[in-house]
Design an enzyme around this catalytic site. Structure first.
Site, PDB file in Angstrom:
ATOM      1  N   TYR A 100      -1.564  -0.279   9.761  1.00 36.89           N
ATOM      2  CA  TYR A 100      -2.169  -0.500   9.418  1.00 36.89           C
ATOM      3  C   TYR A 100      -0.545  -1.022   8.392  1.00 36.89           C
ATOM      4  CZ  TYR A 100      -3.764  -1.128   4.266  1.00 36.89           C
ATOM      5  OH  TYR A 100      -3.790  -1.729   2.450  1.00 36.89           O
TER       6      TYR A 100
ATOM      7  N   SER B 143       0.581  -1.217   0.344  1.00 39.67           N
ATOM      8  CA  SER B 143      -0.110   0.096  -0.137  1.00 39.67           C
ATOM      9  C   SER B 143       1.110   1.420  -0.016  1.00 39.67           C
ATOM     10  CB  SER B 143      -0.874  -0.164   1.536  1.00 39.67           C
ATOM     11  OG  SER B 143      -1.690   1.034   1.379  1.00 39.67           O
TER      12      SER B 143
HETATM   13  N1  LIG Z   1      -9.068  -0.281  -2.035  1.00 42.29           N
HETATM   14  C1  LIG Z   1      -7.602   0.652  -1.874  1.00 42.29           C
HETATM   15  O1  LIG Z   1      -7.817   1.461  -2.374  1.00 42.29           O
HETATM   16  C2  LIG Z   1      -6.224  -0.360  -1.406  1.00 42.29           C
HETATM   17  C3  LIG Z   1      -5.170   0.558  -1.224  1.00 42.29           C
HETATM   18  C4  LIG Z   1      -3.463   0.212  -1.394  1.00 42.29           C
HETATM   19  C5  LIG Z   1      -3.360  -1.353  -0.879  1.00 42.29           C
HETATM   20  N2  LIG Z   1      -4.993  -2.309  -0.795  1.00 42.29           N
HETATM   21  C6  LIG Z   1      -4.919  -3.355  -0.485  1.00 42.29           C
HETATM   22  O2  LIG Z   1      -5.234  -3.665  -1.461  1.00 42.29           O
HETATM   23  C7  LIG Z   1      -5.739  -5.185  -1.082  1.00 42.29           C
HETATM   24  C8  LIG Z   1      -7.353  -5.550  -1.375  1.00 42.29           C
HETATM   25  O3  LIG Z   1      -8.180  -4.528  -0.811  1.00 42.29           O
HETATM   26  P1  LIG Z   1      -9.624  -4.132  -1.214  1.00 42.29           P
HETATM   27  O4  LIG Z   1     -10.176  -2.574  -0.947  1.00 42.29           O
HETATM   28  O5  LIG Z   1     -10.198  -4.830  -2.575  1.00 42.29           O
HETATM   29  O6  LIG Z   1     -10.620  -4.481   0.146  1.00 42.29           O
HETATM   30  P2  LIG Z   1     -11.757  -5.945   0.144  1.00 42.29           P
HETATM   31  O7  LIG Z   1     -11.513  -5.495   1.661  1.00 42.29           O
HETATM   32  O8  LIG Z   1     -12.252  -5.696  -0.046  1.00 42.29           O
HETATM   33  O9  LIG Z   1     -10.621  -7.273   0.109  1.00 42.29           O
HETATM   34  C9  LIG Z   1      -9.918  -7.375   1.433  1.00 42.29           C
HETATM   35  C10 LIG Z   1     -10.397  -9.479   1.254  1.00 42.29           C
HETATM   36  O10 LIG Z   1     -10.212 -10.417   1.820  1.00 42.29           O
HETATM   37  C11 LIG Z   1     -10.712 -11.054   2.472  1.00 42.29           C
HETATM   38  N3  LIG Z   1     -10.203 -11.520   4.163  1.00 42.29           N
HETATM   39  C12 LIG Z   1      -9.910 -10.948   4.872  1.00 42.29           C
HETATM   40  N4  LIG Z   1      -9.362 -11.258   6.728  1.00 42.29           N
HETATM   41  C13 LIG Z   1      -8.844 -12.006   5.826  1.00 42.29           C
HETATM   42  C14 LIG Z   1      -8.773 -13.544   6.747  1.00 42.29           C
HETATM   43  N5  LIG Z   1      -8.264 -13.111   7.060  1.00 42.29           N
HETATM   44  N6  LIG Z   1      -8.614 -14.391   5.730  1.00 42.29           N
HETATM   45  C15 LIG Z   1      -9.301 -15.135   4.294  1.00 42.29           C
HETATM   46  N7  LIG Z   1      -9.458 -13.937   3.875  1.00 42.29           N
HETATM   47  C16 LIG Z   1      -9.699 -12.532   4.283  1.00 42.29           C
HETATM   48  C17 LIG Z   1     -11.823  -9.872   2.919  1.00 42.29           C
HETATM   49  O11 LIG Z   1     -13.161 -10.534   3.093  1.00 42.29           O
HETATM   50  C18 LIG Z   1     -12.211  -9.480   1.648  1.00 42.29           C
HETATM   51  O12 LIG Z   1     -12.999 -10.056   0.803  1.00 42.29           O
HETATM   52  C19 LIG Z   1      -5.865  -5.063   0.633  1.00 42.29           C
HETATM   53  O13 LIG Z   1      -4.761  -6.061   0.796  1.00 42.29           O
HETATM   54  C20 LIG Z   1      -5.186  -3.711   0.612  1.00 42.29           C
HETATM   55  O14 LIG Z   1      -4.648  -3.644   1.727  1.00 42.29           O
HETATM   56  C21 LIG Z   1      -6.333  -1.703  -0.689  1.00 42.29           C
END
Ligand SMILES: NC(=O)c1ccc[n+]([C@@H]2O[C@H](COP(=O)([O-])OP(=O)(O)OC[C@H]3O[C@@H](n4cnc5c(N)ncnc54)[C@H](O)[C@@H]3O)[C@@H](O)[C@H]2O)c1
Length: 342
Positions: A174, A149
């Protein structure tokens, strides 16, 4: 290719599943439908990702997910209702399938909630990730892509953030967990020759965006005439990246990891367009043709002042070129938001 995706029912993951299936690949999706936000949204994401109708008669969570597993199962797609903190549970999945590449997106993903629940973030984001590396090592899976991130850059005052910058001063649990995965990942790369790419995503938005993220929340506030929490003086700024560009970047990074042995790379994926909070709200207002009722609030702990990606490395190494301007992306998001009906 046989891809194992963690978090494939979330925002970014469901788009990636959709893309990989449409390119003829096989996908195993591991997701625990955690309660960070409503599991029903993730059920719909999952149905959309495998191109099934999203009408679903919900009863209660356990029943609904079992039904979802049954309905979505095909020769190319298998959903596992599995927590990445549980290594024994993961082991059964790894024993059953041939996996070429692991794409690790599952995480507890909010910045502010991580201040309330730092130990949960540590357990999911660090221990959960290590469980996957341990299993990759045991099963000889040598290709790994990890979601990092932009928050690792903390309160950097550089004009744009480059992968060579020092990222030793995160300002939220985080951000610190994401930085840890980059460091621990290097150990697995070094000791076991796992080719690894960490992608630092910069605020991703678009259809299916998480409901806790500002663009989604603000669009809801404006359409429902509820107060829009406006933190600080509006000058905080983010490098917003449209979901299609992120998916393009991930696919290109997969190609890199699949065609090279024993590599370790950290790569920024940004939108190349920095937008202030003030401008962001104005664009949503303009798109909805409706004014926000702003509720002025102080800056929140853990929030960084600005993010801005230097994407030179992504451009040169991957041929990554974000194509969607912020205004166009907001238009697409708002269209999706109004169509989904809440
Ligand atoms: N959306 C953004 O702007 C953004 C920015 C930087 C980094 N990220 C990273 O990208 C990735 C995806 O983000 P997103 O926005 O799609 O988030 P999201 O919360 O929509 O997706 C994450 C998924 O992981 C699953 N999850 C959480 N804990 C879990 C566990 N213990 N076991 C199994 N599954 C689990 C959740 O149910 C969810 O479906 C993450 O790692 C996040 O940190 C996202």
């Amino acid at each position: 290719m046989n891809y194992l995706i963690t978090g494939g029912s979330g925002f970014i993951g469901s788009h990636l599943v959709e893309r990989l299936l449409s390119s003829g690949h096989s996908v195993i999706n591991i997701d625990n439908f955690d309660d960070f936000y409503d599991y029903k949204i993730k059920v719909r994401n999952t149905l959309e990702s495998v191109k099934l109708p999203t009408e679903f008669s919900f009863r209660e969570k356990e029943h609904d997910i079992q039904k979802l597993i049954f309905e979505t199962s095909s020769k190319d797609y298998q959903l596992y209702y599995q927590d990445i903190r549980d290594k024994n549970g993961l082991e059964k999945i790894f024993a059953k399938h041939r996996i070429d590449v692991i794409i690790h997106l599952a995480a507890l993903a909010g910045v502010r909630p991580s201040i309330e629940r730092p130990l949960d973030y540590e357990a999911v984001n660090i221990k959960g990730t290590m469980n996957l590396w341990e299993l990759a090592r045991e099963h000889g899976i040598l290709k790994f892509l990890n979601a990092s991130s932009s928050s690792v850059y903390g309160n950097s005052d550089k004009i744009s953030f480059s992968e060579d910058d020092s990222v030793d001063q995160p300002i939220s649990p985080y951000a610190a967990t994401k930085k840890c995965t980059e460091i621990l990942g290097h150990v697995y790369h070094h000791l076991y020759k796992i080719s690894m790419v960490h992608l630092r995503f910069f605020t991703v938005f678009g259809p299916r965006q998480r409901p806790d993220l500002a663009i989604h929340k603000f669009t809801q506030n404006i359409t429902e005439n509820t107060p829009l929490p406006f933190y600080g003086d509006g000058s905080t700024a983010r490098d917003y990246t449209f979901i299609d560009d992120i998916i393009e970047g991930i696919v290109k990074a997969l190609h890199l990891v699949e065609t090279h042995e024993n590599i370790y790379e950290i790569i920024n994926l940004g939108g190349d367009e920095v937008v202030t909070l003030e401008e962001m709200v104005a664009v949503i207002e303009e798109t909805l043709e409706k004014k926000a009722h702003k509720k002025m609030l102080p800056m929140q702990p853990g929030d960084v002042q600005k993010t801005a990606a230097d994407i030179t490395k992504a451009r040169t190494l991957l041929g990554y070129l974000p194509a969607t301007h912020f205004k166009t992306g907001i238009k697409k998001f708002v269209e999706w938001f109004l169509k989904k009906g809440s």
